[in-house]
Design a protein around this motif. Structure first.
Motif, short mmCIF file in Angstrom:
data_model
loop_
_atom_site.label_atom_id
_atom_site.label_comp_id
_atom_site.label_asym_id
_atom_site.label_seq_id
_atom_site.Cartn_x
_atom_site.Cartn_y
_atom_site.Cartn_z
N ARG A 1 -46.67 -0.95 2.06
CA ARG A 1 -45.83 0.25 2.17
C ARG A 1 -44.50 0.07 1.46
NH1 ARG A 1 -48.07 0.61 7.37
NH2 ARG A 1 -46.33 -0.52 8.31
N LEU A 2 -43.87 -1.10 1.61
CA LEU A 2 -42.60 -1.35 0.95
C LEU A 2 -42.76 -1.36 -0.56
CD1 LEU A 2 -41.09 -4.14 3.24
CD2 LEU A 2 -40.36 -1.75 3.09
N TRP A 3 -43.86 -1.94 -1.04
CA TRP A 3 -44.09 -1.97 -2.49
C TRP A 3 -44.29 -0.56 -3.02
CZ3 TRP A 3 -43.73 -6.40 -5.34
CH2 TRP A 3 -44.10 -6.30 -6.69
N ALA A 4 -45.05 0.27 -2.28
CA ALA A 4 -45.27 1.65 -2.70
C ALA A 4 -43.96 2.44 -2.70
CB ALA A 4 -46.28 2.33 -1.78
N ALA A 5 -43.02 2.05 -1.81
CA ALA A 5 -41.73 2.73 -1.74
C ALA A 5 -40.73 2.17 -2.75
CB ALA A 5 -41.15 2.60 -0.33
N GLY A 6 -41.13 1.18 -3.54
CA GLY A 6 -40.26 0.62 -4.57
C GLY A 6 -39.33 -0.48 -4.08
N LYS A 7 -39.50 -0.94 -2.83
CA LYS A 7 -38.62 -1.98 -2.28
C LYS A 7 -39.24 -3.35 -2.53
CE LYS A 7 -36.40 0.92 1.16
NZ LYS A 7 -35.89 1.00 2.55
N ARG A 8 -39.29 -3.72 -3.78
CA ARG A 8 -40.03 -4.94 -4.15
C ARG A 8 -39.23 -6.21 -3.89
NH1 ARG A 8 -42.73 -2.09 -9.52
NH2 ARG A 8 -43.90 -0.57 -8.28
N ASP A 9 -37.92 -6.13 -3.99
CA ASP A 9 -37.11 -7.30 -3.64
C ASP A 9 -37.31 -7.65 -2.17
OD1 ASP A 9 -36.07 -7.58 -6.16
OD2 ASP A 9 -34.28 -6.39 -5.76
N ARG A 10 -37.39 -6.62 -1.33
CA ARG A 10 -37.58 -6.85 0.10
C ARG A 10 -38.96 -7.49 0.36
NH1 ARG A 10 -34.93 -8.29 4.46
NH2 ARG A 10 -36.05 -7.74 6.36
N VAL A 11 -39.98 -7.06 -0.35
CA VAL A 11 -41.32 -7.62 -0.19
C VAL A 11 -41.32 -9.12 -0.50
CG1 VAL A 11 -43.68 -7.63 -1.09
CG2 VAL A 11 -42.52 -5.46 -0.67
N VAL A 12 -40.74 -9.49 -1.64
CA VAL A 12 -40.70 -10.90 -2.04
C VAL A 12 -39.88 -11.72 -1.05
CG1 VAL A 12 -40.01 -12.50 -3.86
CG2 VAL A 12 -41.05 -10.31 -4.46
N ALA A 13 -38.76 -11.14 -0.58
CA ALA A 13 -37.92 -11.87 0.37
C ALA A 13 -38.66 -12.11 1.68
CB ALA A 13 -36.64 -11.08 0.63
N LEU A 14 -39.36 -11.11 2.18
CA LEU A 14 -40.11 -11.26 3.42
C LEU A 14 -41.21 -12.31 3.27
CD1 LEU A 14 -40.52 -7.59 4.70
CD2 LEU A 14 -39.40 -9.45 5.91
N LEU A 15 -41.92 -12.26 2.15
CA LEU A 15 -43.02 -13.20 1.93
C LEU A 15 -42.51 -14.63 1.79
CD1 LEU A 15 -45.30 -11.16 -0.50
CD2 LEU A 15 -45.69 -11.64 1.92
N SER A 16 -41.41 -14.79 1.08
CA SER A 16 -40.83 -16.12 0.93
C SER A 16 -40.35 -16.67 2.27
CB SER A 16 -39.65 -16.08 -0.06
OG SER A 16 -39.07 -17.36 -0.21
N ALA A 17 -39.71 -15.82 3.06
CA ALA A 17 -39.24 -16.25 4.38
C ALA A 17 -40.41 -16.61 5.28
CB ALA A 17 -38.41 -15.14 5.02
#
Length: 464
Positions: free
Chosen positions: A285-301
């Motif tokens: 959902r975040l990727w579809a909304a364009g929040k890709r920095d947030r996706v990578v940050a969540l996955l890294s964390a």
């Protein structure tokens, strides 16, 4: 539209989903362990080895029956703009899963039951019904996860099914004088079918005009989902197919020793698996909304925290391996070295598992498939030679190596396809803050590259 707000940062939903899944995962793991211990103690050696092989089939069967349609469904629902589009996607995907599982379950059942001595026909039939029910229920669970209904999503997981199955198995063992493999499988099948029926109660398909698509449309859905199937197939082949190899290659005693070690070793990675399952719909959902920095940050964390937990888990297994194996019965502690070797492979899953989620969320199924094929082309002959030459120890060493190699290959795929790689760091406190939502997206983007966790951003267009 129902479900979480697309503009949310995903932290709250992830925490709720992970917490709920963690509770039932612990119960489910204990239930799986308890059921396997009961089966090994009440069944003869051949039937006990067959039961453990069937447990492995319950991982492969739904993979073939769903053929990557779970991740594809999550991405489709994430991009849907109305309740009707959601209902149509759910209906079409469930019909596709039903057709696929009915076609593939007999093959899985046949491959999983070579050690069955008596009543193989009945056993194969029960495994077929079980695989079809598991495939449908897990897809329904993906539906609920995609729309943010965490409780119903957890209800459809295999952990809840394992818990229900153990309770029924205990009742059967206590009340019956003689328990055989068919009786144990009947309890598993019954629990799975009942749980499937319950999980359908709140399915978001009523009143929205959803229709079963044409065969061409269903074929298109299956084709699109099959790209993500490579991720699931790869995880199975390096993580659970070794039980089948052991069944075909070793004596009944050695196969039982190896199977017990393999089943226990896979539990070390359960935190990583739960985190990725909980993160996938959020990331989509975040990727579809364009929040890709947030996706990578969540996955890294998430990778940082799950790797930390997994390192601790491997250490515990290495110290307690003989005691854990002794739960299955006297003499099985001989597999302690195998258990320790296999548990090390879980480190690769924890460290690089976030890359698999990123490939799903960004829609890069082809890149994932190429990684899987590349690793398997190299590792399959290596595993075959090591099994023939080194026996159970050779199979364990190459199986653990294949697991690490496969998940490490996803980092290459992510860098090429997405331009970013969500890897673990030593910043545990920072990772906890990211998961809790304590950092904004801008702070995430600034902090992650400084930690060396996510790699450089792609200069060109990022694949959707």
């Amino acid at each position: 539209m129902s479900g979480p707000d697309r503009g949310a940062d995903g932290g709250r939903e992830f925490r709720r989903s992970f917490a709920a899944r963690l509770v039932f995962a612990v119960l489910g793991l204990l239930a799986t362990l308890g059921t396997s211990v009961v089966a090994v103690r009440v069944l003869d050696t051949a039937d006990a080895a067959a039961f453990l092989a069937i447990l492995a089939a319950l991982m492969l069967g739904p993979m073939l029956g769903r053929l990557g349609l779970g991740p594809h469904l999550i991405r489709t629902v994430a991009a849907a703009r109305s309740e009707r589009e959601i209902a149509q996607a759910v209906t079409s995907h469930l019909v596709a899963v039903l057709l696929l599982s009915v076609l593939t379950a007999p093959l899985v059942a046949f491959l999983a039951t070579p050690a069955v001595r008596e009543g193989r026909g009945a056993v194969v039939l029960l495994v077929v019904v079980l695989v079809v029910a598991e495939s449908l229920r897990l897809t329904v669970s993906d539906v609920y996860a995609a729309v943010g209904r965490v409780g119903w999503a957890v209800l459809g997981t295999h952990h809840v099914r394992a818990l229900c199955s153990l309770l029924v198995v205990l009742v059967v063992v206590v009340s019956a004088d003689d328990v055989d493999l068919i009786a144990v499988l009947l309890t598993y099948t019954g629990a799975s079918v009942v749980l499937l029926a319950v999980s359908l109660v709140r399915l978001p398909v009523r009143g929205h005009g959803a229709r079963i698509g044409r065969l061409t449309g269903l074929f298109a859905i299956v084709l699109a989902g099959s790209q993500f199937f490579a991720l699931e197939l790869g995880a199975f082949l390096v993580g659970r197919a070794d039980v089948w190899v052991a069944g075909f290659s070793f004596s009944a005693r050695d196969a039982l020793l190896y199977s017990a070690a393999s089943v226990l070793a896979m539990q070390v990675a359960f935190v990583e698996g739960l985190a990725n399952i909980a993160l996938t719909p959020v990331a989509a959902r975040l990727w579809a909304a364009g929040k890709r920095d947030r996706v990578v940050a969540l996955l890294s964390a998430s990778s940082t925290l799950t790797t930390t937990v997994t390192v601790f888990g491997v250490g515990v297994v290495a110290l307690a391996a003989p005691w854990l194996l002794r739960l299955y019965g006297d003499g099985l502690e001989d597999a302690a070295a195998l258990l320790t070797i296999l548990a090390v492979g879980a480190l690769g899953m924890a460290a690089f598992g976030g890359c698999a989620v990123l490939l799903v969320a960004s829609g890069n199924g082809r890149a994932a498939a190429l990684s899987v094929v590349s690793v398997l082309v190299v590792m399959v002959p290596v595993v075959a030679v090591a099994t023939w030459w080194g026996g159970p120890a050779g199979l364990a060493a190459t199986s653990a190596s294949a697991t690490i190699a496969l998940f490490a290959s996803y980092t290459v795929a992510c860098r090429r396809a997405v331009g970013r790689v969500p890897l673990p760091t030593f910043r545990v406190v920072h990772s906890i803050r990211v998961i809790r939502g304590g950092l904004t997206a801008d702070e995430d983007a600034a902090a992650a590259p400084a930690a060396g966790a996510v790699g450089a951003k792609a200069e060109g267009t990022v694949s959707r």
